[in-house]
Motif scaffolding. Structure first.
Motif, mmCIF file in Angstrom:
data_model
loop_
_atom_site.group_PDB
_atom_site.id
_atom_site.type_symbol
_atom_site.label_atom_id
_atom_site.label_comp_id
_atom_site.label_asym_id
_atom_site.label_seq_id
_atom_site.Cartn_x
_atom_site.Cartn_y
_atom_site.Cartn_z
ATOM 1 N N GLU A 1 -1.436 4.973 -10.157
ATOM 2 C CA GLU A 1 -2.360 5.563 -11.138
ATOM 3 C C GLU A 1 -3.836 5.478 -10.738
ATOM 4 O O GLU A 1 -4.690 5.203 -11.571
ATOM 5 N N GLU A 2 -4.083 5.674 -9.462
ATOM 6 C CA GLU A 2 -5.486 5.655 -9.010
ATOM 7 C C GLU A 2 -6.123 7.036 -9.164
ATOM 8 O O GLU A 2 -5.421 8.039 -9.261
ATOM 9 N N ILE A 3 -7.458 7.043 -9.132
ATOM 10 C CA ILE A 3 -8.189 8.312 -8.985
ATOM 11 C C ILE A 3 -9.084 8.094 -7.774
ATOM 12 O O ILE A 3 -10.135 7.462 -7.865
ATOM 13 N N ALA B 1 -0.018 12.552 -8.338
ATOM 14 C CA ALA B 1 0.372 11.693 -9.456
ATOM 15 C C ALA B 1 -0.106 10.260 -9.261
ATOM 16 O O ALA B 1 -0.523 9.605 -10.214
ATOM 17 N N GLY B 2 -0.051 9.786 -8.027
ATOM 18 C CA GLY B 2 -0.398 8.381 -7.773
ATOM 19 C C GLY B 2 -1.873 8.170 -7.486
ATOM 20 O O GLY B 2 -2.412 7.089 -7.745
ATOM 21 N N TYR B 3 -2.573 9.214 -6.950
ATOM 22 C CA TYR B 3 -3.926 8.975 -6.443
ATOM 23 C C TYR B 3 -4.995 9.933 -6.973
ATOM 24 O O TYR B 3 -6.157 9.822 -6.603
ATOM 25 N N LEU B 4 -4.570 10.879 -7.847
ATOM 26 C CA LEU B 4 -5.594 11.787 -8.408
ATOM 27 C C LEU B 4 -5.529 11.890 -9.931
ATOM 28 O O LEU B 4 -6.541 11.797 -10.602
ATOM 29 N N GLY C 1 0.800 -1.234 0.000
ATOM 30 C CA GLY C 1 0.000 0.000 0.000
ATOM 31 C C GLY C 1 0.826 1.274 0.000
ATOM 32 O O GLY C 1 0.279 2.365 -0.115
ATOM 33 N N GLY C 2 2.138 1.180 0.171
ATOM 34 C CA GLY C 2 2.970 2.393 0.178
ATOM 35 C C GLY C 2 2.503 3.362 1.252
ATOM 36 O O GLY C 2 2.227 2.971 2.383
ATOM 37 N N TRP C 3 2.377 4.627 0.875
ATOM 38 C CA TRP C 3 1.987 5.653 1.861
ATOM 39 C C TRP C 3 0.560 5.504 2.367
ATOM 40 O O TRP C 3 0.154 6.177 3.312
ATOM 41 N N LEU C 4 -0.208 4.617 1.749
ATOM 42 C CA LEU C 4 -1.563 4.378 2.259
ATOM 43 C C LEU C 4 -1.529 3.621 3.565
ATOM 44 O O LEU C 4 -2.460 3.655 4.358
#
Ligand code: BG6
Length: 465
Positions: free
Chosen positions: A184-186, A174-177, A133-136
Motif C-alpha cells: 500500500e505504498e504511494i 496496487a502495491g506502489y501507486l 522487499g518483494g519485487w523491489l
C-alpha cells in the motif's frame, strides 16, 4: 439470424488462480504468502473479513471441479501454481505435497480432455521474500527464475502453455501507486523498480523455458485497457491517452513482444530521474527473450483527457500528473464492480495486436462480469439464471469474431472465472463464475445458466444470434 462460427480448435474455457481458489488444508505444507500475512495484519480490509484460507477449496475438491469444467464445455483451463505452496519459503526446499497436488490436478485435467494452461505469478509473493522487499529486491528476480525452472522441470512434460505473470501491472499499481494491495505504498520510484524487475523476471523465465526445449509455448498475460481520449480531435487529449497507454499497457506489452520499453516511457522516467537499477546485459536479456503467445485480459477501457486538475505533489510524481481520467457521460457500467463495459474494446485490442505487434498468437485470457447478490436470480431448481452474463459474453464474442474475420491471430476465449472465487480484498462480494459456490454449504457447487450455455457454445464452436 447470424451464426458466429469460430476457427477449428478455438480454445473455450476459463481462468482462475491458485491463491483465489485453492484454500488451505491442515498439513498441506504451504508457506505464507503476502495475502495470508496481510489478512492476518488487517482482516478489516477484506470484504466481510473473508480471508485467503477460505477460498473455494479447490485443493480438496479439484476432482469434482474438473468434472464440472467438462460439463460446462471447457476444452482448456488456466490456473496458477502458488509459489508459496510449491516453495514455502520462496527459495530452497520444494513442498512434496504441493508437487503431488499439482501433478494430480494436471493429470486429472488432461484425462478429462481439458488442456491445462499454467501461470506462474498471480500477485502472490511468498511472505519471506515480501519481507525483503518483494519485487523491489533484485533477489526476488533470481528466486522467481528458480521457481519457474522448478515448475518447468516438474510439470513441463504435460503442461504445454506457460505464462510468466498475470497482469504484472497490478502489483505495480496496487502495491506502489494506488494502495489496494500490500504494501500500500504511494511511491513512483518503487513502482518503476517493481515493474522493471517483473518485466526482467518474465524475460528470464522465457529464456530458461526455451533453453529447456520442452516443446510448448510460453507467454505473459496482460490486462490491456485501451486508452481512449475524450476527444480524438483534441491533440492534448490524444497525447494524454498515449501517455496513459505507455504507463499501463505498453510498459509490459512492448518489452514482452518487442523486447524493448516504449521510448515515451523511457523519456519520462529519465526526466524524473527514476531510471531503475539495472545490471549489465539486462536489456539484452529482455531484447532476446520475447514471448511466444500473449494472453489478453479485458474488462474495461480507460477514458482519458488532458490534465485539467491541479497536480497533487503530496507523494511526489505520479502517472496521473500527465493525464486525468475522463468520466464519460452515458457510459455503460457494471455497477457492482464499478467498471465500464465497452465491448468494442476487445476488438480494438486485437486489432492493435494485429497491426502493431506482428499479429502474435494471442487469446482472450480473461473477460467477465462480477455481480453482487446473485442469489436473487436463483430459480425454483436452485439454479442462478444469469442471463446478464450470457449477454456480456456474447456481446464480447461478437467483437472477437469480427477481429478474427479481419485476420486476428486470436486462438481462444477464457472467461473469468470457472467457479465463483475469492476476489482479493473484495473476497466473495462479486461473483464471476459459470458455477456458483455456496460458502454456507461447505462450498457446494451449482452450475449457473451461463455455464450450461457456454457448453453449447463450446460444443458447436460458436453461437447463433
Ligand atoms: C483480474 C485478475 O484483474 O480480474 C483476477 O486477474 C481478478 O485475479 C479479476 O479476480 C476480477 O477482478 P476483481 O478485482 O473483481 O477480483
Amino acid at each position: 439470424m447470424t451464426t458466429y462460427k469460430f476457427p477449428e480448435n478455438f480454445w473455450w474455457g476459463s481462468a482462475a488462480s491458485g491463491p483465489q481458489t485453492e484454500g488451505r488444508a491442515a498439513g498441506d505444507g504451504k508457506g505464507e504468502s503476502l495475502w495470508d500475512e496481510w489478512y492476518k495484519l488487517a482482516p478489516e480490509k477484506f470484504f466481510n473479513e473473508v480471508g485467503p484460507e477460505k477460498t473455494s477449496q479447490v485443493y480438496t475438491k479439484y476432482k469434482e471441479d474438473i468434472q464440472l469444467m467438462k460439463e460446462t464445455g471447457h476444452t482448456t483451463f488456466r490456473t496458477s501454481i502458488q509459489w508459496s505452496r510449491l516453495i514455502p519459503n520462496g527459495t530452497g526446499e520444494v513442498n512434496p505435497k504441493a508437487v503431488a497436488f499439482y501433478n494430480d490436478y494436471i493429470n486429472e485435467m488432461i484425462e478429462a480432455g481439458i488442456e491445462p494452461f499454467m501461470n506462474l505469478y498471480h500477485f502472490d509473493m511468498p511472505w519471506t521474500l515480501q519481507e525483503q522487499g518483494g519485487w523491489l529486491n533484485r533477489k526476488t528476480v533470481d528466486a522467481y527464475v528458480e521457481f519457474a525452472k522448478t515448475c518447468f522441470e516438474l510439470f513441463g512434460d504435460r503442461v504445454k502453455k506457460w505464462f510468466t505473470h498475470n497482469e504484472p501491472i497490478v502489483p505495480v499499481e496496487a502495491g506502489y501507486l494506488y494502495q489496494f494491495h500490500y504494501p500500500e505504498e504511494i511511491n513512483l520510484k518503487h513502482a518503476i523498480q517493481v515493474a522493471y524487475h517483473e518485466a526482467l523476471s518474465s524475460a528470464l523465465a522465457v529464456k530458461v523455458y526455451h533453453e529447456m526445449e520442452l516443446d510448448g509455448q510460453i507467454g505473459i498475460i496482460l490486462n490491456l485497457t485501451p486508452s481512449y481520449p475524450r476527444d480524438e480531435s483534441n491533440p492534448e487529449d490524444v497525447k494524454a491517452a498515449a501517455i496513459a497507454d505507455a504507463f499501463f499497457n505498453r510498459s509490459f506489452l512492448d518489452p514482452a513482444v518487442k523486447g524493448e520499453f516504449p521510448s515515451e516511457l523511457i523519456e519520462i522516467v529519465k526526466e524524473l530521474d527514476m531510471v531503475p537499477e539495472m545490471q549489465e546485459d539486462d536489456l539484452v536479456v529482455i531484447k532476446e527473450n520475447t514471448i511466444d503467445i500473449l494472453g489478453i485480459n479485458y474488462y474495461q477501457p480507460r477514458r482519458i483527457k488532458a490534465k485539467e486538475s491541479a497536480v497533487d505533489h503530496t507523494h511526489g510524481p505520479m502517472p496521473d500528473d500527465y493525464f486525468d481520467v475522463y468520466d464519460m457521460p452515458g457510459k455503460k457500467m457494471n455497477p457492482y464492480r464499478g467498471w465500464e463495459i465497452y465491448e468494442k474494446g476487445i476488438y480494438d485490442i486485437l486489432t492493435n495486436v494485429r497491426e502493431n505487434y506482428g499479429n502474435i498468437p494471442c487469446y482472450i485470457s480473461e473477460n467477465g462480469m462480477g455481480v453482487e447478490g446473485e442469489e436473487k436470480y436463483i430459480n425454483e431448481l436452485g439454479v442462478i439464471e444469469d442471463d446478464y452474463r450470457i449477454e456480456f459474453v456474447k456481446d464480447h464474442l461478437r467483437y472477437v469474431h469480427r477481429a478474427l474475420e479481419e485476420g486476428s491471430n486470436c486462438l481462444g476465449y477464457h472467461m473469468w472465472t470457472c467457479m465463483d472465487n475469492w476476489s482479493w480484498t473484495n473476497a466473495y462480494k462479486n461473483r464471476y463464475g459459470f458455477i456458483a459456490v455456496d460458502l454456507a454449504e461447505d462450498g457446494k457447487r451449482t452450475i449457473k445458466k451461463s455455464g450450461r450455455w457456454f457448453r453449447t457454445v463450446s460444443d458447436s464452436n460458436g453461437f447463433d444470434d
